[in-house]
Design a protein around this motif. Structure first.
Motif, mmCIF file in Angstrom:
data_model
loop_
_atom_site.group_PDB
_atom_site.id
_atom_site.type_symbol
_atom_site.label_atom_id
_atom_site.label_comp_id
_atom_site.label_asym_id
_atom_site.label_seq_id
_atom_site.Cartn_x
_atom_site.Cartn_y
_atom_site.Cartn_z
ATOM 1 N N LEU A 1 0.792 -1.237 0.000
ATOM 2 C CA LEU A 1 0.000 0.000 0.000
ATOM 3 C C LEU A 1 0.830 1.295 0.000
ATOM 4 C CD1 LEU A 1 -2.891 0.983 -0.081
ATOM 5 C CD2 LEU A 1 -2.948 0.873 2.397
ATOM 6 N N PRO A 2 1.849 1.410 0.869
ATOM 7 C CA PRO A 2 2.581 2.690 0.908
ATOM 8 C C PRO A 2 3.178 3.089 -0.442
ATOM 9 C CG PRO A 2 3.128 1.399 2.828
ATOM 10 C CD PRO A 2 2.318 0.505 1.931
ATOM 11 N N PHE B 1 1.804 3.238 -3.184
ATOM 12 C CA PHE B 1 0.850 3.970 -4.027
ATOM 13 C C PHE B 1 0.510 5.349 -3.506
ATOM 14 C CE2 PHE B 1 0.340 -0.455 -4.953
ATOM 15 C CZ PHE B 1 0.412 -0.438 -6.329
ATOM 16 N N ILE B 2 1.130 5.719 -2.404
ATOM 17 C CA ILE B 2 0.825 7.006 -1.797
ATOM 18 C C ILE B 2 1.675 8.085 -2.460
ATOM 19 C CG2 ILE B 2 0.905 8.249 0.399
ATOM 20 C CD1 ILE B 2 -1.061 5.818 0.037
ATOM 21 N N SER B 3 1.049 9.218 -2.737
ATOM 22 C CA SER B 3 1.813 10.284 -3.384
ATOM 23 C C SER B 3 2.832 10.868 -2.406
ATOM 24 C CB SER B 3 0.882 11.390 -3.865
ATOM 25 O OG SER B 3 0.486 12.187 -2.789
ATOM 26 N N VAL C 1 3.291 13.879 -1.725
ATOM 27 C CA VAL C 1 2.669 14.915 -0.898
ATOM 28 C C VAL C 1 2.038 14.285 0.341
ATOM 29 C CG1 VAL C 1 0.912 16.697 -0.817
ATOM 30 C CG2 VAL C 1 2.247 16.395 -2.885
ATOM 31 N N ILE C 2 1.321 13.182 0.149
ATOM 32 C CA ILE C 2 0.684 12.503 1.282
ATOM 33 C C ILE C 2 1.764 11.937 2.207
ATOM 34 C CG2 ILE C 2 -0.817 10.604 1.990
ATOM 35 C CD1 ILE C 2 -2.573 12.324 0.519
ATOM 36 N N VAL D 1 4.784 12.923 2.776
ATOM 37 C CA VAL D 1 5.408 13.966 3.577
ATOM 38 C C VAL D 1 4.413 14.531 4.594
ATOM 39 C CG1 VAL D 1 6.515 16.229 3.482
ATOM 40 C CG2 VAL D 1 7.111 14.481 1.824
ATOM 41 N N GLY D 2 3.143 14.621 4.189
ATOM 42 C CA GLY D 2 2.107 15.034 5.135
ATOM 43 C C GLY D 2 2.063 14.102 6.331
ATOM 44 N N LEU D 3 2.122 12.794 6.053
ATOM 45 C CA LEU D 3 2.131 11.793 7.125
ATOM 46 C C LEU D 3 3.334 11.984 8.038
ATOM 47 C CD1 LEU D 3 1.198 8.479 5.266
ATOM 48 C CD2 LEU D 3 -0.093 9.564 7.095
ATOM 49 N N GLU E 1 2.798 14.920 10.307
ATOM 50 C CA GLU E 1 1.811 14.678 11.356
ATOM 51 C C GLU E 1 2.367 13.754 12.430
ATOM 52 O OE1 GLU E 1 -1.100 16.297 11.759
ATOM 53 O OE2 GLU E 1 -0.367 17.431 10.043
ATOM 54 N N LEU E 2 3.060 12.689 11.988
ATOM 55 C CA LEU E 2 3.549 11.695 12.951
ATOM 56 C C LEU E 2 4.659 12.257 13.831
ATOM 57 C CD1 LEU E 2 3.624 8.552 10.642
ATOM 58 C CD2 LEU E 2 2.086 8.921 12.564
ATOM 59 N N GLU F 1 11.583 14.949 -5.160
ATOM 60 C CA GLU F 1 10.304 15.560 -4.794
ATOM 61 C C GLU F 1 10.057 15.469 -3.292
ATOM 62 O OE1 GLU F 1 6.957 14.303 -7.090
ATOM 63 O OE2 GLU F 1 7.921 14.727 -8.996
ATOM 64 N N LEU G 1 9.759 18.598 -0.533
ATOM 65 C CA LEU G 1 8.600 18.820 0.336
ATOM 66 C C LEU G 1 8.976 18.779 1.813
ATOM 67 C CD1 LEU G 1 6.027 16.592 -1.540
ATOM 68 C CD2 LEU G 1 5.826 19.044 -1.237
#
Lengths: 290, 310
Positions: free
Chosen positions: B126-127, B129-131, B133-134, B136-138, B141-142, B245, B249
């Motif tokens: 799964l990871p 397929f994460i963009s 941006v997501i 780095v967002g994660l 947050e973490l 990229e 970010l």
């Protein structure tokens, strides 16, 4: 078969290890979901880690009422649909002649394509090219420069090569021309690889943000990934947060960030488990050297 | 005489073949045009690294300046910092992300319950397929001051850590996130290599009294060793292309000291300061090193394993 004691102990540890891996892989997503349903107060105090606290759906309402979010979402859908169509059409168009031994200079054309995998123009020349073609602030800057991925091209070429030549020869004897053969024989026989290509490209297009950042200054053209990047970097202000004090702003942002991320990643997470086998088969075909 | 006659004959042969088969060649038109403009065009565009670029002028620059911009880069006070950052970041990434999928694939292979194995695989892919941006967002947050990682640290009695503001954590956070994203997806190639090992070999090993561990050591690992070597060499070849990229970010002026790599420097110099020629020279410098690495890795691979990229 009798298993040794040592192996059975190993099995238990292996199972435990797998459960830990599952937890590590899923926790970040779970945390986002927990945050998105939590109230700002508890997030700020650092009390949300596993379960949402102060459960509410206000954040979802707030994010979904944000106009720029929907504009971004709509743009992402358009770029993904049109971009993926161009990607797959162009890739198939090139892969088909490359897969034919009778193509004069077949080896040359393959090298012509493969070379670009190992050497490329770099950021600045690409940027200047798109600029000088007046593609800036148009959809074309997003969907054209990356039209063919050479890696995917090679996967598709390998897959076309695996189609028995006799089928085409028989059709040719029956008077079918090359276009007929391509559309009536090759394409129908290549549905699995085309599905794989659609998925590879679509995920890439859905996730893409960098070219949008380079080439799209106008807000009404920007994809949701860029909107999200703005939120994360703190550059995008939601209309709610403008009037808040800086502390409250940070809280709202955390909430809103998580919710926006959940909503952006949701389509991929929902669709992906069902399509997983196509992704995997694509990698397998790619692993066979072309 | 005979030779040129042959040539003419062959030429005619070519023309006849193309004429008979012209439809096949029409397929090439658009893609080849695309490759020339968008893949080879920017390669030629690299000549602005040797020429002075004028904003609003030709994308190929105005006048020759030779190696001026390359010398400028070597003399740049940031040169060693970004060069070493690129090197250390890519070496660390290779060391920490490469063995994981091999071990994980071997362990997955020992799972007897097919349904459970499939669940683990699906989740671990799964990871991938994460963009960015997501992703780095994660990470933000973490690792936030009030996020779960700092929560855990304070529960264990530690002081909260500013992961994203303190440059000394940048490499670890980056490498860990790369591991998270690539662990599962990287197993696919190994798992398929594992299925090609003949069951007879395991039977023979069992008859010889080999236990499961010995079987892994003497049957499984040799069975996938060529795959491991090829992938390792390919990875070394593309080593320098760090996840540009993601760094772009993740980093901030606070962490430039550790986070700045060649590609992010190119981005800042070129697109924030509009020094296109200078930035192209730095980019070209990196591309050339990359090309040398790939070519070397490939010829080593050809010698050792008989398999190569071209």
């Amino acid at each position: 078969m009798k298993l040794s004691k040592g192996y059975r102990i190993f099995q238990v540890f292996n199972l435990l290890f797998m459960l830990i891996i599952i937890a590590i892989m899923l926790y970040p997503f779970w945390y986002l979901v927990a945050q998105s349903f939590s109230s700002q107060k508890y997030i700020y105090m650092g009390e949300v880690s596993i379960l949402p606290k102060g459960f509410n759906v206000q954040t979802y309402k707030a994010v979904m009422s944000e106009r720029q979010f929907w504009i971004g979402y709509k743009n992402t859908l358009i770029y993904t649909a049109l971009g993926t169509f161009i990607n797959v059409a162009m890739t198939a168009m090139f892969a088909y002649p490359l897969s034919k031994k009778r193509l004069i200079g077949q080896k040359f054309w393959i090298k012509f394509a493969v070379f670009t995998m190992y050497f490329s123009g770099g950021l600045i020349p690409n940027y200047l090219l798109v600029n000088s073609l007046h593609m800036k602030n148009t959809i074309w800057a997003i969907v054209i420069p990356g039209a063919i991925s050479t890696f995917n091209l090679m996967i598709m070429k390998n897959s076309f090569e695996a189609i028995p030549q006799e089928l085409e020869e028989a059709a040719s004897i029956d008077g079918m021309n090359t276009y007929g053969i391509f559309f009536k024989i090759i394409i129908p026989l290549s549905v699995p690889i085309i599905a794989t290509m659609i998925l590879f490209y679509a995920v890439g297009n859905w996730n893409s943000w960098f070219s949008a950042m380079l080439y799209l200054d106008e807000k009404k053209l920007q994809p949701v990934s860029l909107y999200l990047r703005g939120l994360i970097a703190g550059a995008t202000q939601t209309s709610d947060s403008v009037t808040m004090s800086s502390d409250a702003q940070a809280q709202i942002a955390s909430n809103i960030k998580s919710t926006t991320m959940v909503l952006t990643v949701l389509p991929i997470i929902c669709v992906y488990p069902f399509l997983q086998k196509y992704f995997v088969s694509g990698i397998m075909i790619g692993a066979v050297k072309g | 005489m005979a030779n040129s006659f042959k040539q003419i004959k062959r030429q005619n042969n070519f023309l006849i073949r193309i004429k008979k088969d012209w439809q096949l060649y029409t397929f090439l038109l658009l893609p080849v045009l695309y490759f020339i403009i968008f893949k080879y065009g920017p390669m030629v565009g690299n000549i602005i690294a040797f020429r002075k670029f004028q904003p609003g002028g030709s994308p190929f620059g105005e006048k020759w300046v030779g190696l001026k911009y390359f010398k400028m880069f070597i003399a740049d006070s940031n040169f060693w910092r970004i060069f070493l950052n690129t090197l250390t970041l890519s070496v660390q990434t290779l060391i920490f992300t490469f063995p994981g999928p091999v071990i994980f694939a071997l362990l997955l292979n020992e799972l007897k319950n097919v349904a459970f194995k499939r669940v683990v695989q699906t989740i671990s892919y799964l990871p991938h397929f994460i963009s960015t941006v997501i992703l780095v967002g994660l990470i933000f947050e973490l690792t936030a001051a009030n996020g779960p990682i700092n929560h855990l640290i304070s529960v264990l009695g530690g002081e909260p850590v500013k992961f994203m503001q303190d440059p000394k954590y940048f490499h670890s956070v980056y490498v860990l996130s790369r591991m998270w994203q690539t662990l599962g997806w990287g197993t696919i190639v190994y798992l398929s290599a594992l299925t090609t090992i003949s069951p007879d070999l395991y039977e023979a090993a069992k008859i010889d009294g080999a236990n499961r561990w010995q079987q892994t050591l003497h049957v499984t690992l040799p069975g996938i060793s060529s795959t491991i070597i090829v992938l390792l060499i390919m990875n070394i070849g593309s080593m320098l292309s760090v996840s540009f990229e993601q760094i772009l970010l993740m980093y901030s002026p606070l962490t430039y000291q550790k986070a700045d790599v060649i590609s992010t420097y190119v981005y800042r110099i070129g697109l924030s300061q509009n020094s296109f020629s200078y930035a192209s020279a730095i980019g070209l410098f990196e591309s050339v090193i990359g090309l040398v690495l790939v070519t070397t890795a490939n010829s080593i691979s050809k010698k050792i394993t008989d398999s190569s990229l071209w």
